[in-house]
Design an enzyme around this catalytic site. Sequence first.
Site, PDB file in Angstrom:
ATOM      1  N   HIS A  15       0.811  -1.216   0.000  1.00 29.51           N
ATOM      2  CA  HIS A  15       0.000   0.000   0.000  1.00 29.51           C
ATOM      3  C   HIS A  15       0.844   1.266   0.000  1.00 29.51           C
ATOM      4  O   HIS A  15       0.387   2.309  -0.462  1.00 29.51           O
ATOM      5  CB  HIS A  15      -0.956   0.014   1.194  1.00 29.51           C
ATOM      6  CG  HIS A  15      -2.151  -0.859   0.992  1.00 29.51           C
ATOM      7  ND1 HIS A  15      -2.122  -2.213   1.210  1.00 29.51           N
ATOM      8  CD2 HIS A  15      -3.410  -0.581   0.563  1.00 29.51           C
ATOM      9  CE1 HIS A  15      -3.305  -2.720   0.936  1.00 29.51           C
ATOM     10  NE2 HIS A  15      -4.108  -1.764   0.537  1.00 29.51           N
ATOM     11  N   GLY A  16       2.024   1.203   0.548  1.00 26.69           N
ATOM     12  CA  GLY A  16       2.838   2.409   0.541  1.00 26.69           C
ATOM     13  C   GLY A  16       4.108   2.217   1.338  1.00 26.69           C
ATOM     14  O   GLY A  16       4.188   1.344   2.205  1.00 26.69           O
TER      15      GLY A  16
END
Lengths: 394, 297
Positions: free
Chosen positions: A239-240
């Site tokens: 996701h990041g």
Amino acid sequence: MLIAVLGVFKYYDFFAREFAAAFLGGNASGLLLSVVLPVGISFYTFSALSYTIDLYRGKVAVARSPIDVLAYLSFFPQLFAGPIGRASELCPQYARRRVFDYAQGTDGLRQMLWGFFKKMVVADNCAKAVDLVWADYAGFNGSTLALVAVLYSIQIYCDFSGYSDMAIGCAKLFGIRLSPNFLFPYFSRDVAEFWRRWHISLNAWFRDYLYIPLGGSREGRAKTIRNTLIIFTVCGFWHGANWTFIAWGLFHGLLFVPRLLAGTRKKPEPVVAENSFLPSLRECIQMLTTFALVTVGWVFFRAPTIHDAFAFFERMLCSGTLLEIPGGLLAAGVATYPLIAFLFATEWFSRKRDFALSAVPVKNTVLRWFAYSLLICVIVHFDGNATQFIYFQF
Amino acid sequence: MKKFIIRALLFVCLFVFVYTGLIVLNFFLVRNLSFQIGESKTVVVTGASQAAAAVDEKLIPHTFNTALSGDAYFNQVIRLRYILGKNPQVKTLLISVTPINLLAESGDTGDFGLANENSMSRDIKLYYPLHSVEERGLYLEREPLLYFKNVLIHPLQVFNAQNDFFLSALGGYRSTSAKVLDRSVKRWNYEILKNRGKNLSQVRDLKRILELAQLCQIKPILVSMPLYRAENFFDMDTFYRVLKEEFPDVEFWDYSNFPLGDDCRQDINHLNRWGAEIFSRELAERMKREGIVPADS
């Protein structure tokens, strides 16, 4: 090669910063690339990997035309935020001749309409309160923070599943069937069920291309726990490049551990309250508990840093203000709360289907169209401040 | 495909019909609202957030507070036109004036007074059915896109009309327990507050309110709301000069320096509920003394 591209664009600066923090006294200025992250890179990288792996495994035939592969990788509805396409499902659809299907087309329009409602009305109005409070969470009382945590759970669901509905609906107009990405996840009775209903395409990807190759659940309890924690940590990191996403993934992995230790693996249950109109008390408690646990996870997901996440919890639980009246209650707009109730009521009635408007129980065409017209009016009227889709950053 | 296109076109026709119908319905519904404030109400208060926070009408007999946060005099004229027009029993109009309302950094704030784009969107959405030809013309001349956008993007306003006008747009006392005086003292830019000029559009619209009062044979009184250390934080000299120059014949009650403790203030120009209670009782006593409301009420 594909993962290397993703790594450079998305994760290089993160590792450079961490390296600098550990060995260079925090000065990472000479190490950072600071390149702009291409929109949707995580999604189309995974789609491309799916094609490569499925080809290797013999699950999909070599595309006869490069146009088919490029169409699969760049199909615009799903390009930016999924659902992540699976080569074995999609490539055959691009290769064959498609004819417009009236029923599929209207179904697609209904799904897009519901997606617009979720994003523009519910998610964007929740975002007003969420952004306001997160900008200065230390200045709000505990009950406001609890309310905002719940609103963020609703926001991220409506934001992301709204996009998925629009993408899937739009694809139907082109005669392409994308697999569902969300199946009413907040009606889940435990975390395992939640993950079968939330971001289905990503979870299926990790299951098929990472979890099972690692051994899945076939090599004993310890390895199953290890594999589960690896999957969720990688999922968080996907996701990041931030410790908050890793913490979020790990938190969800840990929620599985008691269940795995107890060895209470059970077959997936059908939809909640399958044979009745309302859930039983037990099911209500299970759904609320699952929602509460997931909401705790979303605080990590939303927080700018791990420190902020813990400070948020500390302020919420330890300031002695959890039972006060929430101060930011109206920041989302008075109408938002009935609209949230409408959303969940509609989804509850449709929980056995793919999406909420898939079967509107009105036979008369004019009345049904009138209802759609009113829903469009609701979308136009209650449209919150336009905010970018949360998952565009991934 | 042909069936799909035909049915899509039919749906668009139905949708346009429903959408237009709702907007037209809202227009006529708001135009025909009663705006009755009660037979016993002989005093109307108008103003922006300062008056909404300070004047608790429950403590002042025969009084109806229409003050609304962020409202320019431009909008107050519109509301008062209907409220005063439909309530002939009203004899007195208390108009809130503070340096925030009458002065501005550059002096010229455009045609709509205090309004910025956000508040203007709200104002148009609420008031468009009540605009006079001139007021509508002003919007169409200056902000035609904003005007049409806000008329058109609120198709369900019809379901809010009663609520908005009787709970929101007619204004009223807004009780608050907030005490953020320290924070507001730090936040305000005093250089700007101390160096201000006459807000031309606000002065213009305040004159329109006075003309309206004269037309309805209602006595107007300008009331300055309590401020925190007015002389320190606001350009009071310019404020008094504007009042003297522009409204020399209008009765003026000056409460700028009304003595109140810090605990009674929400911030430097708004009272909280404790301050509002003290100020409202004082206002009620004065109105009785002046014979505006019966002494035994």
